[in-house]
Design a protein around this motif. Structure first.
Motif, PDB file in Angstrom:
ATOM      1  N   LYS A 202      75.494 -31.724   1.194  1.00 31.54           N
ATOM      2  CA  LYS A 202      76.910 -31.421   1.034  1.00 31.54           C
ATOM      3  C   LYS A 202      77.555 -30.939   2.320  1.00 31.54           C
ATOM      4  O   LYS A 202      78.655 -31.343   2.672  1.00 31.54           O
ATOM      5  N   ASN A 203      76.872 -30.074   3.046  1.00 30.06           N
ATOM      6  CA  ASN A 203      77.443 -29.514   4.268  1.00 30.06           C
ATOM      7  C   ASN A 203      76.650 -29.892   5.514  1.00 30.06           C
ATOM      8  O   ASN A 203      76.689 -29.193   6.523  1.00 30.06           O
ATOM      9  N   GLN A 204      75.889 -31.011   5.418  1.00 26.10           N
ATOM     10  CA  GLN A 204      75.083 -31.427   6.562  1.00 26.10           C
ATOM     11  C   GLN A 204      75.646 -32.694   7.179  1.00 26.10           C
ATOM     12  O   GLN A 204      76.055 -33.603   6.484  1.00 26.10           O
ATOM     13  N   ASN A 205      75.640 -32.767   8.493  1.00 30.09           N
ATOM     14  CA  ASN A 205      76.058 -33.974   9.201  1.00 30.09           C
ATOM     15  C   ASN A 205      75.000 -34.420  10.199  1.00 30.09           C
ATOM     16  O   ASN A 205      75.192 -35.397  10.917  1.00 30.09           O
ATOM     17  N   GLU A 206      73.861 -33.672  10.262  1.00 29.23           N
ATOM     18  CA  GLU A 206      72.810 -34.025  11.203  1.00 29.23           C
ATOM     19  C   GLU A 206      72.151 -35.329  10.781  1.00 29.23           C
ATOM     20  O   GLU A 206      72.141 -35.676   9.613  1.00 29.23           O
ATOM     21  N   SER A 207      71.583 -36.042  11.741  1.00 33.28           N
ATOM     22  CA  SER A 207      70.902 -37.300  11.433  1.00 33.28           C
ATOM     23  C   SER A 207      69.479 -37.073  10.970  1.00 33.28           C
ATOM     24  O   SER A 207      68.825 -37.971  10.487  1.00 33.28           O
ATOM     25  N   THR A 208      68.958 -35.850  11.135  1.00 32.64           N
ATOM     26  CA  THR A 208      67.632 -35.522  10.627  1.00 32.64           C
ATOM     27  C   THR A 208      67.695 -34.200   9.911  1.00 32.64           C
ATOM     28  O   THR A 208      68.549 -33.363  10.185  1.00 32.64           O
ATOM     29  N   SER A 209      66.774 -34.005   8.973  1.00 31.43           N
ATOM     30  CA  SER A 209      66.735 -32.758   8.226  1.00 31.43           C
ATOM     31  C   SER A 209      65.995 -31.712   9.027  1.00 31.43           C
ATOM     32  O   SER A 209      65.436 -31.970  10.076  1.00 31.43           O
ATOM     33  N   SER A 210      65.964 -30.499   8.480  1.00 31.30           N
ATOM     34  CA  SER A 210      65.309 -29.403   9.183  1.00 31.30           C
ATOM     35  C   SER A 210      63.820 -29.643   9.329  1.00 31.30           C
ATOM     36  O   SER A 210      63.180 -29.078  10.191  1.00 31.30           O
ATOM     37  N   THR A 211      63.246 -30.499   8.479  1.00 26.42           N
ATOM     38  CA  THR A 211      61.814 -30.782   8.572  1.00 26.42           C
ATOM     39  C   THR A 211      61.536 -31.949   9.500  1.00 26.42           C
ATOM     40  O   THR A 211      60.394 -32.300   9.733  1.00 26.42           O
ATOM     41  N   GLY A 212      62.614 -32.592  10.010  1.00 23.81           N
ATOM     42  CA  GLY A 212      62.431 -33.692  10.940  1.00 23.81           C
ATOM     43  C   GLY A 212      62.345 -35.047  10.267  1.00 23.81           C
ATOM     44  O   GLY A 212      62.236 -36.063  10.929  1.00 23.81           O
ATOM     45  N   SER A 213      62.381 -35.100   8.940  1.00 25.22           N
ATOM     46  CA  SER A 213      62.310 -36.381   8.256  1.00 25.22           C
ATOM     47  C   SER A 213      63.665 -37.070   8.302  1.00 25.22           C
ATOM     48  O   SER A 213      64.701 -36.428   8.399  1.00 25.22           O
ATOM     49  N   LEU A 214      63.655 -38.400   8.231  1.00 25.68           N
ATOM     50  CA  LEU A 214      64.889 -39.154   8.314  1.00 25.68           C
ATOM     51  C   LEU A 214      65.769 -38.896   7.103  1.00 25.68           C
ATOM     52  O   LEU A 214      65.293 -38.805   5.982  1.00 25.68           O
TER      53      LEU A 214
ATOM     54  N   VAL B 111      78.002 -39.564   7.703  1.00 28.40           N
ATOM     55  CA  VAL B 111      79.344 -39.007   7.535  1.00 28.40           C
ATOM     56  C   VAL B 111      79.791 -39.185   6.089  1.00 28.40           C
ATOM     57  O   VAL B 111      80.480 -38.339   5.527  1.00 28.40           O
ATOM     58  N   LYS B 112      79.375 -40.310   5.481  1.00 30.15           N
ATOM     59  CA  LYS B 112      79.692 -40.597   4.091  1.00 30.15           C
ATOM     60  C   LYS B 112      78.403 -40.793   3.301  1.00 30.15           C
ATOM     61  O   LYS B 112      77.400 -41.259   3.838  1.00 30.15           O
ATOM     62  N   THR B 113      78.460 -40.438   2.025  1.00 33.13           N
ATOM     63  CA  THR B 113      77.323 -40.650   1.130  1.00 33.13           C
ATOM     64  C   THR B 113      77.670 -41.776   0.163  1.00 33.13           C
ATOM     65  O   THR B 113      78.726 -41.737  -0.470  1.00 33.13           O
ATOM     66  N   PRO B 114      76.819 -42.800   0.048  1.00 31.58           N
ATOM     67  CA  PRO B 114      77.130 -43.925  -0.841  1.00 31.58           C
ATOM     68  C   PRO B 114      77.056 -43.523  -2.306  1.00 31.58           C
ATOM     69  O   PRO B 114      76.336 -42.588  -2.668  1.00 31.58           O
ATOM     70  N   SER B 115      77.811 -44.235  -3.141  1.00 30.89           N
ATOM     71  CA  SER B 115      77.688 -44.038  -4.584  1.00 30.89           C
ATOM     72  C   SER B 115      76.314 -44.546  -5.001  1.00 30.89           C
ATOM     73  O   SER B 115      75.652 -45.286  -4.267  1.00 30.89           O
ATOM     74  N   ILE B 116      75.887 -44.189  -6.192  1.00 25.65           N
ATOM     75  CA  ILE B 116      74.566 -44.613  -6.641  1.00 25.65           C
ATOM     76  C   ILE B 116      74.508 -46.130  -6.833  1.00 25.65           C
ATOM     77  O   ILE B 116      73.487 -46.766  -6.573  1.00 25.65           O
ATOM     78  N   ALA B 117      75.640 -46.743  -7.252  1.00 24.17           N
ATOM     79  CA  ALA B 117      75.682 -48.200  -7.397  1.00 24.17           C
ATOM     80  C   ALA B 117      75.570 -48.871  -6.029  1.00 24.17           C
ATOM     81  O   ALA B 117      74.870 -49.873  -5.860  1.00 24.17           O
ATOM     82  N   MET B 118      76.270 -48.319  -5.035  1.00 25.79           N
ATOM     83  CA  MET B 118      76.210 -48.855  -3.678  1.00 25.79           C
ATOM     84  C   MET B 118      74.811 -48.679  -3.098  1.00 25.79           C
ATOM     85  O   MET B 118      74.290 -49.550  -2.394  1.00 25.79           O
TER      86      MET B 118
END
Length: 223
Positions: free
Chosen positions: A34-46, A84-91
């Motif tokens: 919800k409030n993340q824009n980084e390309s990787t998570s804190s654990t380093g996974s994609l 930047v955007k999150t796809p819908s579940i159908a997309m």
């Protein structure tokens, strides 16, 4: 007012418990990002966007070609890849299909080892090649998983006195030896490497051909 059917979610029909699990994973992903824009998570996974970009490149697709194949706006797809955007579940389902993967993989689903069942060779009862009676050795824990059952089948030298008949489908793959499959009006001799499939409502019998032990993989479907 837009409303989704109780068994569908924004264009994606939920056909199984697995689909429901995917929906829960998707909801969790939305909350996590919800409030993340980084390309990787804190654990380093994609993250999702990076996975989409990585798989797109592996398949040799451009943003434009993937957008056209999925019906997603090119600019919107670019925003998805950049998280930047999150796809819908159908997309998301469309993207997974075009990229040759699953929604779960795109969402970062991890392997659930409880869903993997292994039967070790040491756990199987040794076959007695001197026994001429039919023998069935279950390969699956509890005898069946979902809608099918699997056995190692050692046919005896004589055909069953009682014809086999059951619901669903039957598949027989000959691992070794020779087996005769007998229907009421026709019979077939199957050799090592042969595979046959037929509806279970057809009355049938089986027997080993020759002295050598025969082994077959028998799969029964309940549907």
């Amino acid at each position: 007012m837009h409303r989704c059917h109780k068994r569908s979610t924004c264009g994606l029909t939920l056909r199984s418990r697995t689909d429901t699990k995917r929906l829960g994973l998707y909801a969790g992903y939305l909350l996590m990002t919800k409030n993340q824009n980084e390309s990787t998570s804190s654990t380093g996974s994609l993250q999702l966007g990076a996975r989409v970009r990585q798989l797109r490149r592996v398949k040799g697709l451009t943003v434009d070609s993937l957008a056209r194949a999925t019906g997603v706006d090119k600019a919107h797809l670019s925003r998805i890849e950049n998280n930047v955007k999150t796809p819908s579940i159908a997309m998301l389902a469309q993207l997974a299909q075009e990229l040759g993967t699953t929604m779960g993989h795109l969402l970062g689903e991890t392997l659930d080892e409880s869903e993997i069942r292994i039967t070790r060779a040491a756990d199987l009862e040794a076959a007695d090649d001197k026994n001429d009676a039919h023998r069935f050795l279950p390969l699956l824990h509890g005898g069946s998983v979902g809608s099918f059952e699997a056995f190692l089948f050692y046919p005896g030298k004589d055909a069953n006195e009682v014809e086999g008949r059951h619901a669903g489908q039957e598949m027989l793959f000959i691992v070794s030896g020779s087996v005769e499959l007998i229907f009421r009006t026709q019979s077939f001799q199957l050799q090592k490497g042969d595979c046959v499939q037929f509806p279970g409502y057809l009355a049938h019998r089986l027997r080993r051909v020759g002295r050598a032990q025969a082994v077959a993989l028998l799969v029964l479907s309940n549907e």
